[in-house]
Design an enzyme around this catalytic site. Structure first.
Site, PDB file in Angstrom:
ATOM      1  N   GLU A 168       0.851  -1.189   0.000  1.00 22.16           N
ATOM      2  CA  GLU A 168       0.000   0.000   0.000  1.00 22.16           C
ATOM      3  C   GLU A 168       0.883   1.233   0.000  1.00 22.16           C
ATOM      4  OE1 GLU A 168      -2.747  -3.196   1.292  1.00 22.16           O
ATOM      5  OE2 GLU A 168      -0.779  -2.601   1.996  1.00 22.16           O
ATOM      6  N   SER A 169       1.394   1.594  -1.180  1.00 22.35           N
ATOM      7  CA  SER A 169       2.135   2.839  -1.422  1.00 22.35           C
ATOM      8  C   SER A 169       3.644   2.756  -1.165  1.00 22.35           C
ATOM      9  CB  SER A 169       1.480   4.013  -0.692  1.00 22.35           C
ATOM     10  OG  SER A 169       0.135   4.154  -1.128  1.00 22.35           O
ATOM     11  N   CYS A 181      -1.969   3.798   1.635  1.00 21.09           N
ATOM     12  CA  CYS A 181      -3.363   3.955   1.218  1.00 21.09           C
ATOM     13  C   CYS A 181      -4.201   2.840   1.842  1.00 21.09           C
ATOM     14  CB  CYS A 181      -3.456   3.950  -0.306  1.00 21.09           C
ATOM     15  SG  CYS A 181      -2.706   2.472  -1.075  1.00 21.09           S
ATOM     16  N   SER A 202       2.112   0.994  -8.644  1.00 18.07           N
ATOM     17  CA  SER A 202       2.906   1.898  -7.805  1.00 18.07           C
ATOM     18  C   SER A 202       4.298   2.034  -8.387  1.00 18.07           C
ATOM     19  CB  SER A 202       3.018   1.362  -6.372  1.00 18.07           C
ATOM     20  OG  SER A 202       1.797   1.460  -5.683  1.00 18.07           O
ATOM     21  N   HIS A 256       0.964   6.392  -7.433  1.00 17.69           N
ATOM     22  CA  HIS A 256       0.122   5.264  -7.035  1.00 17.69           C
ATOM     23  C   HIS A 256      -1.220   5.383  -7.745  1.00 17.69           C
ATOM     24  CE1 HIS A 256       3.144   4.312  -4.084  1.00 17.69           C
ATOM     25  NE2 HIS A 256       3.139   5.580  -3.737  1.00 17.69           N
TER      26      HIS A 256
END
Length: 362
Positions: free
Chosen positions: A64-65, A79, A241, A254
């Site tokens: 997540e990022s 995120c 990403s 992203h």
């Protein structure tokens, strides 16, 4: 708008440290081993999927990022339903073991698309601020929390900063050797055709790194900063990403491409002494890759040279600046938050602060 889906809007945390040992200062936080970093990420609820580094810093693409680790600075951007702020205390403790002390903190985010899906402490900005106030050392006594609004309910900018006496920024100080800026761009309602480029074909037989490189080339992302080394990753069945490293500077993108809650972000750092045309061209390339119907640009800097160029770069591409607001923060300088929508959409053209109208550009 979908009632539920993946949350694209990121939470971003930036921590700065100082130390007296010059040997430690050269590598500092980069001396943290991978297991220690993963412990921090476990608390956040994400993991590393790819990484790259150079002589200045290390960049990690996360599930997540992104995570960026400099000798005395760390930036985590996550995120989804991650619990980013749970990284604060572990990072302070690990830094202390390396002889480093926290001297400033900055937390920023936009408006969540699915706020009711966020876990504690991200259930509201008030809860986030209370959590940070509790976890930060009392030496960071210069603190400020603000929600910067726009004319659109879907976009607002949440900022919390804290610092000690040494980090208080005085705007427009003369004779500074360099003045850095951070630009955070959030884009929603992406062009559907362009968003489809961030979907993988079923059973394509590729790993995330290979598929990510193909997306970088296919979408034109690689042309935004041709001099950067890119570490990219494509998720299955969709999403993308990338981190770019160029000397001591990073950039990151992203993408959550699903229709109904499509979102993309671009973030970069630079200097006010950079060629202003380079900043304009970068902004244009970012917009052309995604063609969002709505976007916001937050510029953080101790001076005003950069944000005034934003509207001049974006408006010729069919996006109209609908609002612009600025505020001052003790450890960050000036934060300027601008919002844009496709020119056909009708919104008030100007936002104000304290009755003073801000120039939005041509």
């Amino acid at each position: 708008m979908a009632e539920s889906g993946f949350e694209g809007f990121e939470k971003r945390l930036e921590l700065h440290f100082f130390g007296d040992d010059p040997v430690i200062h050269d590598m500092g936080l980069r001396l943290l081993d991978f297991d220690s970093l993963q412990e921090v990420l476990d608390a956040v609820q994400c993991t590393v999927v790819s990484a790259v580094g150079n002589q200045y810093f290390d960049a990690y693409v996360l599930s997540e990022s992104s995570l960026f680790v400099y000798p005395t600075k760390i930036i985590i951007k996550t995120c989804g339903t991650t619990q980013l702020l749970k990284s604060v205390r572990p990072l302070i403790n690990y830094a202390h073991d390396l002889g480093l002390t926290l001297c400033s903190c900055r937390y920023t985010r936009g408006n969540f698309i699915f706020p009711k899906s966020q876990p504690f402490p991200h259930t509201s900005f008030k809860e986030e601020v209370i959590y940070l106030e509790d976890k930060l050392p009392i030496t960071l006594c210069y603190r400020k929390a603000t929600v910067m609004p726009s004319k659109m309910t879907s976009h607002a900018w949440h900022v919390f900063t804290a610092c000690d006496q040494t980090q208080v920024v005085t705007p427009s100080l003369p004779n500074l050797p360099d003045i850095a800026f951070t630009m955070e761009i959030c884009m929603t309602d992406l062009d559907r055709v362009l968003a489809r480029k961030f979907f993988r074909r079923p059973n394509d037989g590729k790993n995330g790194d290979t598929a990510g490189k193909e997306m970088t080339d296919l979408t034109g992302i690689g042309d935004i900063n041709p001099g950067a080394i890119i570490c990219d990753f494509a998720f299955d069945p969709c999403g993308y990403s990338m981190n770019g490293i160029d000397g001591d500077r990073y950039s990151t993108i992203h993408v959550t491409p699903e229709d109904g809650y499509s979102y993309a972000s671009y973030e970069c750092v630079g200097s006010v002494y950079d060629d202003q045309d380079d900043i304009v061209q970068m902004l244009k390339k970012v917009v052309q890759v995604f063609r969002p119907a709505t976007m916001s640009v937050s510029t953080t800097c101790a001076s005003h040279e950069v944000w005034t160029r934003v509207a001049h770069a974006i408006e010729p591409l069919g996006l109209k600046c609908r609002s612009c607001i600025m505020d001052e923060f003790p450890s960050a300088g000036t934060v300027v938050f601008q919002t844009f929508t496709a020119a056909r959409r009708k919104y008030s053209a100007v936002d104000t602060r304290g009755g003073v109208e801000l120039e939005l550009g041509a």
